[in-house]
Design an enzyme around this catalytic site. Structure first.
Site, mmCIF file in Angstrom:
data_model
loop_
_atom_site.group_PDB
_atom_site.id
_atom_site.type_symbol
_atom_site.label_atom_id
_atom_site.label_comp_id
_atom_site.label_asym_id
_atom_site.label_seq_id
_atom_site.Cartn_x
_atom_site.Cartn_y
_atom_site.Cartn_z
ATOM 1 C CE LYS A 80 -3.925 1.843 2.691
ATOM 2 N NZ LYS A 80 -4.796 1.563 3.869
ATOM 3 C CB SER A 122 -7.993 3.396 3.100
ATOM 4 O OG SER A 122 -7.097 2.812 4.040
ATOM 5 C CB SER A 178 -8.305 0.451 5.846
ATOM 6 O OG SER A 178 -9.048 1.628 6.034
#
Length: 510
Positions: free
Chosen positions: A116, A191, A215
Site C-alpha cells: 500500500k 482504504s 481498511s
C-alpha cells in the site's frame, strides 16, 4: 501509473534456517511437485514460495508473469500507483543467484508482493495517494517493508488507496479511483482498495494493507480475498504514514489463510523505535493455523452487527455460520462492549497540522473536510476518548470468557458504485451514518480476519469476520483455515479478460 527504476528497496540479509523451515511446512500444504499450472499467477503465495524453493519456477518467471498481468489489467483496475518493474527484475535475478548458491533469505524468497502506498520504501516514491506527497521519496524503509525484504520478498510496486487512508472506498485518490475486479463499476472498499484488488486479480501474490477502521478487512470482503488485522502493536507501524496512530494496524491481504499466516510470521515482532509496538513472545502462526477447531466455542456477535444487513449478505453469513457450527463445539450469541465513548478525531489532524497549514488545497476535498473537523477537536474530548480506549482494551478479553472467538459479517452491505461513492464523499449534504462492523475491532485492538464466505445474486463477494481476544492470531487463523477448507469460496476468481470493458464514470477521472 508510473514506472520507477530507483534502487534501494531491498536489503540483503543473512539466510534463515527457520524461514526455510516455514516455507517447507507451508509448501507441504500446496500443490504437488508435478502440478504447477501454466499460468503461475494463479498460485497462492504459499504455493509460489514452495515452487521457488524447489526450483520448479524462478523468481524472474514469477515477476514477469505478474508484470504481464499488471500491464493488461491495471489500466482497468487502477490498483497500482507505481510499478517498480526494473527493480523487481533486478531483485529477482539476485535472489535466483542466491538460490543457486544454496542460500535462502526466508520463507518469501523470490515471491513478488506489493505494498500500500502509505508504507515507506527507500528510494521508491510513497504518496499516500495524495498530491501533497506526489514527489515524496523516502530514504528509509518502513519496518514492515524491511522485514519482507529480509524474508526474500520482491517489491512489485506501490498500491493505490483512499487518500491518506482516510476513507472506505478507495474512490477518493489523487491518482483516480480503484475499481473492484468483480464488478468494474463498483468500488473495492478501502482504504486498502488497491491492495485487495491487486491480490484478487492476480497482479501480485500478496500485499500489505493498513487498517484504522476496517481498511484491510473491508476491501478483502468486497474483493473476496483474505485480510488480517493483527492485535494492536503486534506488527510494527513505524515508517507508515499514519491516520490515527492509536488505531492504526498493518497486516497482510492474500488469497488464502495459509498465505496470511506465512506473511504474519515475517511481519510480527517488537520494534523498540515504534511507539505503538508491544512485546510479545514469538509464535509459529503457520503451525498454529493447522490446529484442530472442534473444541472451539464460537460467539455470534449479533447486536448491533447484524442490524439492517442486506438480504444476500445475511443469507451468505448464515450459511457460513452453519458450516462453523458443524466444525466447532458450539455457537452462542454474545454481546461485545460499546465503543461509543472513544473519539480520537483530533489525532489525525495532529499529524497533518503543519502540512495542512502550508498546502490545504492539495488535499482531496473529502480529506480536507475531515481534517478541518479535526482541527476543531478539543483537548478535553481527546483525553476522555483516550481514557475510554485504554479501558476497553484492558477489559476486552473479558468478553471471551465463555467463547474462544466471535464471528459476524465483515460488512453489512455490498459496495456502492464508484460514482455513488464519489458523490457521497464529495457532497456537503448531511447524510445518514455508515453502518459498519469493522471499526470497533480497531478500538478493541484484537485480531480479526475477513475470509470469503459467498456471493450475492448479483455476483458481489461477501466476507465473514472472525475475531478473538488479544494475541489469539493462531486460534483465529485456525478457524478461518478450517472454514476455508470446508468451502470453495476462496478458490473463485473474478472473470476479468483483456477485452473486459471499463464502465465510464459520470465525472472525468484525474
Amino acid at each position: 501509473m508510473h514506472t520507477l527504476t530507483r534502487r534501494g528497496f531491498g536489503r540483503v540479509v543473512a539466510g534463515s534456517a527457520a524461514g526455510a523451515t516455514l516455507a517447507r511446512r507451508a509448501g507441504a500444504q500446496a500443490r504437488t511437485a508435478t502440478s504447477l499450472p501454466s499460468d503461475v499467477t494463479t498460485l497462492t503465495l504459499t504455493e509460489a514460495a514452495d515452487a521457488v524453493r524447489t526450483k520448479r519456477v524462478s523468481p524472474t518467471e514469477l515477476v514477469k508473469a505478474c508484470l504481464s498481468r499488471v500491464d493488461v489489467y491495471n489500466p482497468k483496475l487502477n490498483a497500482f500507483i507505481t510499478v517498480t518493474r526494473d527493480l523487481a527484475l533486478k531483485q529477482a535475478a539476485a535472489l535466483e543467484a542466491e538460490l543457486a548458491a544454496g542460500k535462502t533469505r526466508g520463507p518469501l524468497h523470490g515471491v513478488p508482493i506489493a505494498l500500500k502506498d502509505n508504507i515507506d520504501t527507500a528510494g521508491v516514491r510513497t504518496t499516500a495517494a495524495s498530491a501533497v506527497f506526489d514527489d515524496r521519496v523516502p530514504t528509509e524503509d518502513a519496518e514492515v517493508a524491511r522485514r519482507l525484504a529480509a524474508a526474500g520478498a520482491i517489491l512489485l510496486g506501490k498500491l493505490n488507496l483512499h487518500e491518506f487512508a482516510n476513507g472506505g472506498t478507495s474512490a477518493t485518490s489523487y491518482y483516480g479511483p480503484v475499481r473492484n475486479p468483480w464488478a468494474l463499476d463498483r468500488n473495492p472498499g478501502g482504504s486498502s482498495g488497491g491492495s485487495a484488488a491487486a491480490v484478487s486479480a492476480g497482479l501480485c501474490y500478496g500485499a500489505l494493507g493498513t487498517d484504522t477502521g476496517g481498511s484491510i478487512r473491508t476491501p478483502s470482503s468486497y474483493c473476496s480475498v483474505v485480510g488480517l488485522k493483527p492485535t494492536y502493536g503486534l506488527v510494527p507501524i513505524r515508517g507508515i504514514i499514519p491516520l490515527v496512530v492509536s488505531l492504526d494496524h498493518c497486516g497482510p491481504i492474500t488469497r488464502s489463510v495459509a498465505d496470511a499466516a506465512l506473511m504474519l510470521q515475517v511481519l510480527a515482532g517488537y520494534d523498540r523505535l515504534d511507539i505503538a509496538s508491544v512485546e510479545h513472545p514469538a509464535e509459529n502462526y503457520v503451525q498454529a493455523m493447522a490446529a484442530p477447531v472442534k473444541t472451539l466455542r464460537v460467539g455470534i456477535a449479533r447486536v448491533p452487527f447484524f442490524d439492517l444487513v442486506d438480504t444476500d449478505v445475511a443469507k451468505a453469513v448464515d450459511a457460513a455460520i452453519g458450516v462453523i457450527t458443524r466444525l466447532t463445539a458450539n455457537t452462542i450469541d454474545v454481546v461485545l462492549p460499546t465503543t461509543r465513548e472513544v473519539n480520537l478525531g483530533g489525532e489525525m489532524y495532529a499529524w497533518h497540522e503543519a502540512l495542512f497549514a502550508q498546502m490545504s488545497g492539495r488535499y482531496q476535498l473529502p480529506t480536507r473536510r475531515n481534517l478541518q473537523g479535526g482541527a476543531n477537536a478539543k483537548a478535553s474530548e481527546y483525553i476522555r476518548g483516550r481514557w475510554a480506549l485504554e479501558l476497553v482494551r484492558r477489559t476486552i478479553d473479558d468478553s471471551f470468557k465463555d467463547v474462544d472467538v466471535v464471528v459476524l459479517p465483515t460488512r453489512r452491505h455490498t459496495p456502492r458504485t464508484v460514482d455513488a461513492a464519489l458523490e457521497r464523499e464529495e457532497t456537503d449534504k448531511p447524510r445518514n451514518p455508515e453502518l459498519e462492523n469493522t471499526g470497533q475491532f480497531n478500538i478493541y485492538g484484537i485480531p480479526a480476519v475477513s475470509v470469503p464466505c459467498g456471493f450475492t445474486d448479483a455476483g458481489l463477494p461477501v466476507g465473514l469476520m472472525i475475531a478473538g481476544p488479544r494475541f489469539s492470531e493462531g486460534r483465529v487463523l485456525a478457524l478461518a483455515r478450517a472454514f476455508e477448507q470446508a468451502t470453495d469460496w476462496h478458490s473463485r476468481r473474478p472473470a476479468l479478460a483483456p477485452d473486459t470493458p471499463v464502465p465510464p464514470l459520470k465525472r472525468v477521472e484525474p
